[in-house]
Design an enzyme around this catalytic site. Structure first.
Site, PDB file in Angstrom:
ATOM      1  N   LYS A   1       0.844  -1.193   0.000  1.00 18.28           N
ATOM      2  CA  LYS A   1       0.000   0.000   0.000  1.00 18.28           C
ATOM      3  C   LYS A   1       0.876   1.239   0.000  1.00 18.28           C
ATOM      4  CE  LYS A   1       0.736   1.830   3.367  1.00 18.28           C
ATOM      5  NZ  LYS A   1       2.025   2.344   3.975  1.00 18.28           N
TER       6      LYS A   1
ATOM      7  N   TYR B   1      -4.499   3.971   6.367  1.00 21.09           N
ATOM      8  CA  TYR B   1      -5.014   3.036   7.380  1.00 21.09           C
ATOM      9  C   TYR B   1      -6.284   3.584   8.017  1.00 21.09           C
ATOM     10  CZ  TYR B   1      -0.702   0.364   7.084  1.00 21.09           C
ATOM     11  OH  TYR B   1       0.332  -0.407   6.630  1.00 21.09           O
TER      12      TYR B   1
HETATM   13  P1  NAD Z   1      12.428   1.514   2.067  1.00 21.34           P
HETATM   14  O1  NAD Z   1      12.936   2.846   1.654  1.00 21.34           O
HETATM   15  O2  NAD Z   1      12.960   0.929   3.323  1.00 21.34           O
HETATM   16  O3  NAD Z   1      12.683   0.456   0.896  1.00 21.34           O
HETATM   17  C1  NAD Z   1      12.460   0.764  -0.449  1.00 21.34           C
HETATM   18  C2  NAD Z   1      13.282  -0.153  -1.320  1.00 21.34           C
HETATM   19  O4  NAD Z   1      13.107   0.263  -2.678  1.00 21.34           O
HETATM   20  C3  NAD Z   1      14.787  -0.078  -1.031  1.00 21.34           C
HETATM   21  O5  NAD Z   1      15.336  -1.364  -1.089  1.00 21.34           O
HETATM   22  C4  NAD Z   1      15.337   0.785  -2.161  1.00 21.34           C
HETATM   23  O6  NAD Z   1      16.669   0.477  -2.485  1.00 21.34           O
HETATM   24  C5  NAD Z   1      14.391   0.400  -3.294  1.00 21.34           C
HETATM   25  N1  NAD Z   1      14.310   1.404  -4.350  1.00 21.34           N
HETATM   26  C6  NAD Z   1      14.328   1.128  -5.675  1.00 21.34           C
HETATM   27  N2  NAD Z   1      14.257   2.242  -6.397  1.00 21.34           N
HETATM   28  C7  NAD Z   1      14.198   3.269  -5.539  1.00 21.34           C
HETATM   29  C8  NAD Z   1      14.124   4.673  -5.692  1.00 21.34           C
HETATM   30  N3  NAD Z   1      14.064   5.232  -6.898  1.00 21.34           N
HETATM   31  N4  NAD Z   1      14.081   5.437  -4.577  1.00 21.34           N
HETATM   32  C9  NAD Z   1      14.102   4.871  -3.353  1.00 21.34           C
HETATM   33  N5  NAD Z   1      14.177   3.535  -3.139  1.00 21.34           N
HETATM   34  C10 NAD Z   1      14.233   2.739  -4.224  1.00 21.34           C
HETATM   35  O7  NAD Z   1      10.844   1.627   2.119  1.00 21.34           O
HETATM   36  P2  NAD Z   1       9.827   0.646   2.860  1.00 21.34           P
HETATM   37  O8  NAD Z   1       9.482   1.220   4.183  1.00 21.34           O
HETATM   38  O9  NAD Z   1      10.315  -0.733   2.803  1.00 21.34           O
HETATM   39  O10 NAD Z   1       8.522   0.831   1.944  1.00 21.34           O
HETATM   40  C11 NAD Z   1       8.347   0.129   0.738  1.00 21.34           C
HETATM   41  C12 NAD Z   1       6.850  -0.019   0.455  1.00 21.34           C
HETATM   42  O11 NAD Z   1       6.261  -0.759   1.503  1.00 21.34           O
HETATM   43  C13 NAD Z   1       6.091   1.296   0.368  1.00 21.34           C
HETATM   44  O12 NAD Z   1       5.103   1.199  -0.615  1.00 21.34           O
HETATM   45  C14 NAD Z   1       5.447   1.412   1.736  1.00 21.34           C
HETATM   46  O13 NAD Z   1       4.250   2.172   1.724  1.00 21.34           O
HETATM   47  C15 NAD Z   1       5.171  -0.032   2.060  1.00 21.34           C
HETATM   48  N6  NAD Z   1       5.132  -0.274   3.514  1.00 21.34           N
HETATM   49  C16 NAD Z   1       4.104  -0.987   4.007  1.00 21.34           C
HETATM   50  C17 NAD Z   1       4.018  -1.215   5.356  1.00 21.34           C
HETATM   51  C18 NAD Z   1       2.883  -2.039   5.891  1.00 21.34           C
HETATM   52  O14 NAD Z   1       2.715  -2.061   7.105  1.00 21.34           O
HETATM   53  N7  NAD Z   1       2.139  -2.738   5.055  1.00 21.34           N
HETATM   54  C19 NAD Z   1       4.990  -0.705   6.215  1.00 21.34           C
HETATM   55  C20 NAD Z   1       6.063  -0.013   5.680  1.00 21.34           C
HETATM   56  C21 NAD Z   1       6.125   0.200   4.318  1.00 21.34           C
END
Ligand code: NAD
Length: 364
Positions: free
Chosen positions: A133, A218
């Site tokens: 999401k 949420y």
């Molecule tokens: P994060 O920044 O920790 O991870 C993002 C990943 O994408 C990294 O590995 C990064 O290297 C990669 N990436 C590839 N291209 C990129 C770019 N152009 N810019 C930045 N990063 C790039 O983020 P996250 O917290 O893991 O979030 C990822 C997704 O998961 C989002 O859509 C977020 O909304 C979702 N999320 C969901 C929950 C949940 O509870 N369901 C919780 C946190 C995050």
């Protein structure tokens, strides 16, 4: 038991019936074999939550990864020896996943702005998709994702873990069974103090917006699944900008008021400037509330009957276990955690932004 060879996706009326996809490995997966999954984007959520779920769920086997950072590969392969060399992709050669017959589903855990591209590429490669999401940055992108999955005959789920989590399932029941009478009003708040000012969550192109897209979703979800109704209009207001450098591209905070049928109002608030996570429902026969309501808590809740006593679970594991049978089945995914649900939320999130920008009530 063998899986059926044909799978039909029935989503929203406008998205119609999908064609069965010939030659997809998924349809041959045995019921007693775990589903093969590849994770795209090995950031914080993939590592700390999806990884834990995949370590604990007998329903899934992590057989592939897609990353732009080669240095992460050894760590993931050590943690998951089931990842095969030939199933390690980068963002450029990702389309070769079409040849990976042991990958049934790809889990997209990239910044929001990349969800559409990778969902559409995965669909074209004949892979089912779980997308984190929010589904996308815009309504149009969400529609394109649904259309691409439908056209390819693959399923599209959104990572709506709360639908599989006991406390949230319980408040859905309160709403449905009117356990404490009719719900007249809800207050839903989710915010946190954001750190690193350079992160993608503060960039419009990657995030689509600010806290509303990230955690406000949420609140919108909780209102819809607790009431079991769809909102009919919304008014909204952006909060003050106290840090114009950090919040140059996305909102710092936003408040909104959703009107539901039967005169029900749900207020919402989302922020990157303060820690808050509560849902409160005022009903004819008392109130119920949860805080924390959606994060990794542990969740806590209260009703007129006292404290909510429910199992504290690992949300992401419950989501993965809960979704697995639907990916094995030849039936379409239920709407409540599919791309259809994601699209409904996208329409509401965009309406909140429109209402905040125009200062006018927006019909839904
Ligand atoms: P994060 O920044 O920790 O991870 C993002 C990943 O994408 C990294 O590995 C990064 O290297 C990669 N990436 C590839 N291209 C990129 C770019 N152009 N810019 C930045 N990063 C790039 O983020 P996250 O917290 O893991 O979030 C990822 C997704 O998961 C989002 O859509 C977020 O909304 C979702 N999320 C969901 C929950 C949940 O509870 N369901 C919780 C946190 C995050």
């Amino acid at each position: 038991m063998k899986q059926g060879r044909r799978s039909f996706i029935k989503t929203a009326g406008t998205f119609g019936l999908a064609l069965p996809l010939a030659g997809t490995s998924f349809f041959k997966r045995q019921a007693d074999q775990p589903l093969g999954i590849a994770v795209i984007g090995l950031g914080s959520y993939a590592k700390n939550q999806i990884g834990v779920a995949l370590e604990n769920s007998p329903e899934w086997k992590l057989v592939g990864i897609v990353t732009g950072t080669a240095s992460k590969i050894p760590e993931w392969k050590k943690r998951f020896p089931s990842i095969k060399d030939e199933n390690v992709f980068n963002y450029e050669n990702f389309d070769n996943i079409v040849n990976a017959k042991d990958i049934d589903v790809v889990y997209i855990c990239l910044p929001n702005g990349l969800h559409p591209e990778f969902t559409i590429r995965a669909a074209k490669a004949g892979k089912h998709v779980i997308c984190e999401k929010p589904m996308a940055n815009t309504v149009e992108e969400a529609e394109q994702m649904l259309n691409a999955c439908n056209k390819a005959g693959v399923k599209l789920a959104i990572g709506y873990r709360c639908h599989f989590e006991p406390f949230n399932q319980e408040v859905m029941r309160y709403g449905k069974e009117k356990t404490f009478g009719k719900i007249n009003f809800m207050q839903t708040n989710f915010g946190f103090k954001i750190g690193d000012p350079t992160q993608w969550r503060l960039k419009k192109k990657m995030a689509g917006g600010g806290p509303l897209m990230d955690v406000g979703i949420y609140c919108v979800q909780a209102a819809r699944y607790t009431l079991g109704m769809e909102p009919i209009s919304v008014t909204a207001q952006f909060g003050p900008v106290t840090d114009p450098t950090r919040f140059a591209e996305v909102e710092e905070s936003v408040s909104w008021q959703l009107t539901f049928p039967e005169g029900i109002t749900v207020n919402g608030f989302s922020s990157y400037k303060t820690n808050v996570e509560t849902m409160f429902a005022s009903c004819d026969k008392g109130n119920f509330e949860m805080s924390p309501a959606w994060s990794y808590g542990p969740l806590k809740g209260k009703t007129p009957n006292g404290e909510m006593k429910l199992p504290i679970v690992h949300h992401q594991t419950f989501q993965m276990n809960g979704m697995a049978p639907y990916f094995r089945s030849k039936d379409p995914l239920p709407d409540h955690f599919s791309g259809v649900e994601g699209l409904k939320d996208m329409k509401i999130l965009m309406a909140i932004y429109k209402a905040a920008k125009t200062g006018k009530s927006v019909k839904l």
